[in-house]
Enzyme design. Structure first.
Site, short mmCIF file in Angstrom:
data_model
loop_
_atom_site.label_atom_id
_atom_site.label_comp_id
_atom_site.label_asym_id
_atom_site.label_seq_id
_atom_site.Cartn_x
_atom_site.Cartn_y
_atom_site.Cartn_z
CB SER A 221 7.37 16.84 8.44
OG SER A 221 5.77 17.11 8.39
CB SER A 254 2.22 17.85 7.83
OG SER A 254 0.82 18.21 7.06
CG ASP A 255 2.99 12.49 3.83
OD1 ASP A 255 3.92 11.59 3.69
OD2 ASP A 255 1.87 12.70 3.30
CD1 TRP A 256 -3.17 15.42 1.58
CD2 TRP A 256 -1.13 15.83 1.86
NE1 TRP A 256 -2.82 16.18 0.75
CE2 TRP A 256 -1.41 16.73 1.15
CE3 TRP A 256 0.46 15.82 1.91
CZ2 TRP A 256 -0.91 18.03 0.21
CZ3 TRP A 256 1.18 16.98 1.48
CH2 TRP A 256 0.45 18.23 0.57
N GLY A 257 -1.66 13.82 6.74
CA GLY A 257 -2.13 13.17 8.16
C GLY A 257 -1.23 12.89 8.95
#
Ligand code: GLC
Length: 726
Positions: A221, A254-257
């Protein structure tokens, strides 16, 4: 009564039976039944930069992810973005995905995924964070090089075999960045405004094909917002469309953060939280894993009863499914094999696009003096670009490749231009020291002096992997080539009208010098075998067959993006950055067709060293009920063997809604010996004729007349045929 009881018992036995003992679904049921709440929570968020917990008590191993789409990223520290400086994690750097897309070769995409997956498996990774299939909406996007161009059908068709090849190693693809991550400018907070039809027809199809045809086991995402909601919390995208609409059983990572609160993550359809409290590039909060949104805060809300454990169990099922699908079963993949380098070289040579050739290429074997110019002839390109940056076991530079192809010739190198920027990345292993002390004028003077009596002069220029070039986190600020290259190229072309220009980039660029040089190649980022792939095409060892996956407009203003609200966006009354996709469906060639704008090089364009003649397109019938076959003979009318990408576009003659002039709905790559003819056949269904009806919230193919256009590029239609949909 007894009969009903037996029937019930039988059906229960059947259900359990169909989940035979060692099936993944059976193991998920069995595991879920035994998990404590703490173990469930531990499974759905990271424990380190690139890993999440397994279940030690039940013998379920950790889950390891790694970048990237072109090769397996070197190990980072447990809890830092910094490299761990291991000495056993150099990889094969495969060409960037724009190069793969430019090959239009589905079987090559499967080879790519299979060979890359062998390296990811060997490095012990469960999930490889790629491919990226975001649509090239603006030439300025910093990550175009990681994606597969401006057309959803091409992106989807080329990602499906890549995913299958990758996953054949039991390494999960993680198709990214779902969805609408089409710019890097303020990617961590921009909200995308796009109408439903454009979302469904342009920005989602590649993901849908990746999921429904490619069977992708995970999706990432994206950072941005949609409907003013973080995509990682957006149940419309993650549940209504992806999980329910497309009937998908995979895990959203999720994308990182990209996760911002517990309720949103818990209820919005996210399954696995990574990289919270970081910006996905370099910032970090050390050892924050217990404070992740889907960690202790989630547990507290479950205990309070404000969040449901059934939602948690669905996440756990999907994450366990990812664990079990990618658990090693004694197959350990391979690393840096000769085959990997052969495939790397083959993809590079097949993806290179010959854009212009005034009879200069292929180069003659007996060349005595060759002058190679430009910083990109020696600049390492495998490092940089941010998360897709790699530590390659080797990277053959363009200069090195040309030298190897002409061992007996005098190959002179002159810098000609200097970026003034060191190669990024913490491990610059380049065998060339690329620092420079001469002035720009001196560089041109020395280049002009060197080209005297040369048989060939080759200028290797373009962009590079530094910030504000082809790199994640920032977008380019100009459509022009940087470092004054236009002036340098024109200066040299004045002296050498047969100049061969090789453009190394992952995005379209302006080429005001197009009519002043003798030949132009679009070279892409070609990875470990860069120089060999370029030399293979320059010498004719490989006859170029690449076709552009995106348009090269003559100038940026010719494109669909005309206002700041379209790009890079404007701040609304609540201080939120809003970007509006006002151009709607008219992205790339759809735009240039609609406004009849001549471009520098069109979508689907690419030359060969031979020529191809197309016969008449024929349809299996003049009326279509469910299926129709379009066929066309293609002949190699030149003197050398070559490959041609035959493209099928569909035009709707009488639609009740506004539709693009034509849309790509088929392509086949064929190899032909000189004089050989093959008949290419396309079988299309209603899906190739449909548009997304926002009233019905579904796809509709309207009865009436359609035209099938068959061509060698989006502006080079060789034959067309009309048929009726009944
Ligand atoms: C990055 C990128 C993503 C990458 C991830 C892990 O910020 O957006 O593509 O896979 O973080 O490095």
């Amino acid at each position: 009564m007894r009969f009903r009881y037996n029937a019930l018992l039988l059906s229960c036995l059947l259900i359990i039976g169909c989940k035979e003992k060692n099936s993944i679904e059976y193991r998920i049921d069995e595991t879920l039944r035994q998990l404590t709440l703490d173990e469930k929570i531990a499974l759905i968020h990271a424990q380190s930069k690139f890993s999440s917990k397994g279940v030690p008590r039940l013998g379920i191993p950790e889950l390891w992810c790694d970048d990237g789409p072109h090769g397996v990223r070197p190990e980072t520290l447990w809890d830092e973005w910094d490299t761990a400086s291991w000495t056993n994690d150099s990889c094969t750097a495969f060409p960037s995905l724009t190069c793969l897309a430019a090959s239009w070769d589905r079987s090559l995409a499967e080879e790519y995924g299979k060979n890359l997956g062998e390296e990811a498996r060997y490095r012990g990774k469960n999930v490889l964070l790629g491919p990226g299939v975001n649509i090239c909406r603006t030439p300025l996007c910093g990550r175009n090089f990681e994606y597969m161009g401006e057309d959803p059908y091409l992106s989807g068709q080329m990602s499906v075999p890549y995913i299958k090849g990758l996953q054949s190693n039991k390494v999960a693809a993680c198709v990214k960045h779902y969805a609408l991550n089409n710019q890097e400018y303020e990617r961590l907070q921009v909200n995308v405004n796009v109408d439903e039809r454009t979302l469904q027809e342009i920005y989602l199809p590649a993901f849908r094909m990746a999921v429904q045809d490619g069977g992708a086991w995970s999706l990432m995402s994206s950072y941005n917002k949609f409907q003013n909601e973080w995509v990682s919390h957006n149940s419309y995208l993650l549940k209504d469309i992806l999980k329910d609409g497309w009937n998908w059983d995979g895990a959203v990572i999720s994308d990182w953060g990209a996760v911002h609160d517990t309720d949103g993550a818990a209820n919005g359809g996210l399954d696995l939280e990574f990289g919270s409290h970081t910006n996905g590039v370099d910032q970090n909060v050390a050892n924050a894993y217990d404070s992740y949104y889907m960690a202790q805060p989630y547990k507290e809300k479950l205990k309070e009863g404000t969040l449901s454990e059934s939602e948690l169990d669905d996440k756990v099922r999907r994450v366990l499914r990812l664990h079990f699908r990618t658990a090693s079963d004694g197959y350990f993949g391979k690393m840096c094999t000769d085959e990997h380098y052969e495939v790397c070289r083959k993809i590079g040579a097949e993806g290179i696009v010959l854009l212009k050739n005034a009879g200069i290429l292929p180069m003659k074997k007996e060349a005595r003096k060759i002058v190679v110019l430009g910083e990109n002839a020696i600049r390492p390109m495998v490092v940089g670009g941010s998360s897709s940056s790699l530590k390659a076991q080797h990277e053959i530079s363009p200069l090195e490749g040309i030298r190897r192809a002409y061992p007996d010739a005098e190959v002179v190198y002159e810098r000609a231009y200097y970026s003034g920027e060191p190669t990024p990345g913490k491990y610059n292993y380049s065998q060339y020291d690329i620092t420079e002390t001469r002035s720009a004028e001196k560089l041109i003077e020395d280049a002009l002096a060197a080209v005297e009596n040369a048989d060939y002069v080759i200028f290797i220029g373009g962009l590079n992997k530094n910030k504000k070039q082809d790199c994640e986190g920032k977008d380019r600020l100009s459509y022009d080539l940087p470092y004054n290259q236009n002036e340098v190229i024109e200066n040299i072309a004045e002296r050498c009208p047969d100049l061969i220009y090789v453009n190394i980039s992952g995005s379209p660029v302006a080429m005001p010098f197009r009519d002043k040089v003798g030949a132009i190649l679009q070279g892409w980022y070609l990875g470990s075998e860069t120089g060999n792939a370029i030399a293979d095409v320059l010498t004719g060892k490989v006859n170029p067959s690449g076709k552009l996956p995106f348009t090269f407009p003559s100038k940026l203003e010719d494109g669909p993006i005309r206002t700041e609200r379209q790009y890079p966006g404007v701040t609304d009354g609540q201080g939120r950055l809003q970007v509006y996709y006002d151009e709607g469906l008219y992205v790339g060639y759809r735009w240039y067709d609609k406004h009849n704008i001549t471009t520098l090089f069109p979508f689907g364009y690419g030359m060969s060293y031979t020529t191809f003649e197309y016969g008449e397109a024929k349809a299996s019938s003049h009326t279509m009920k469910d299926r129709l076959t379009i066929s066309i003979p293609v002949k190699n009318t030149g003197k050398s063997a070559g490959a041609e990408v035959v493209q099928l576009y569909i035009h709707d003659q009488e639609s009740t809604v506004d539709r693009p002039e034509k849309e790509l709905k088929g392509f086949e790559k064929i190899w032909l010996e000189p004089g050989e003819t093959k008949t290419v056949t396309f079988t299309i269904g209603k899906d190739a004729l449909s548009f997304y009806d926002v009233e019905k919230h579904g796809w509709v193919a309207e009865k009436g007349a359609f035209t099938a256009l068959v061509g060698a590029s989006s502006t080079d239609i060789r034959s067309s045929i009309t048929f009726d949909l009944k």
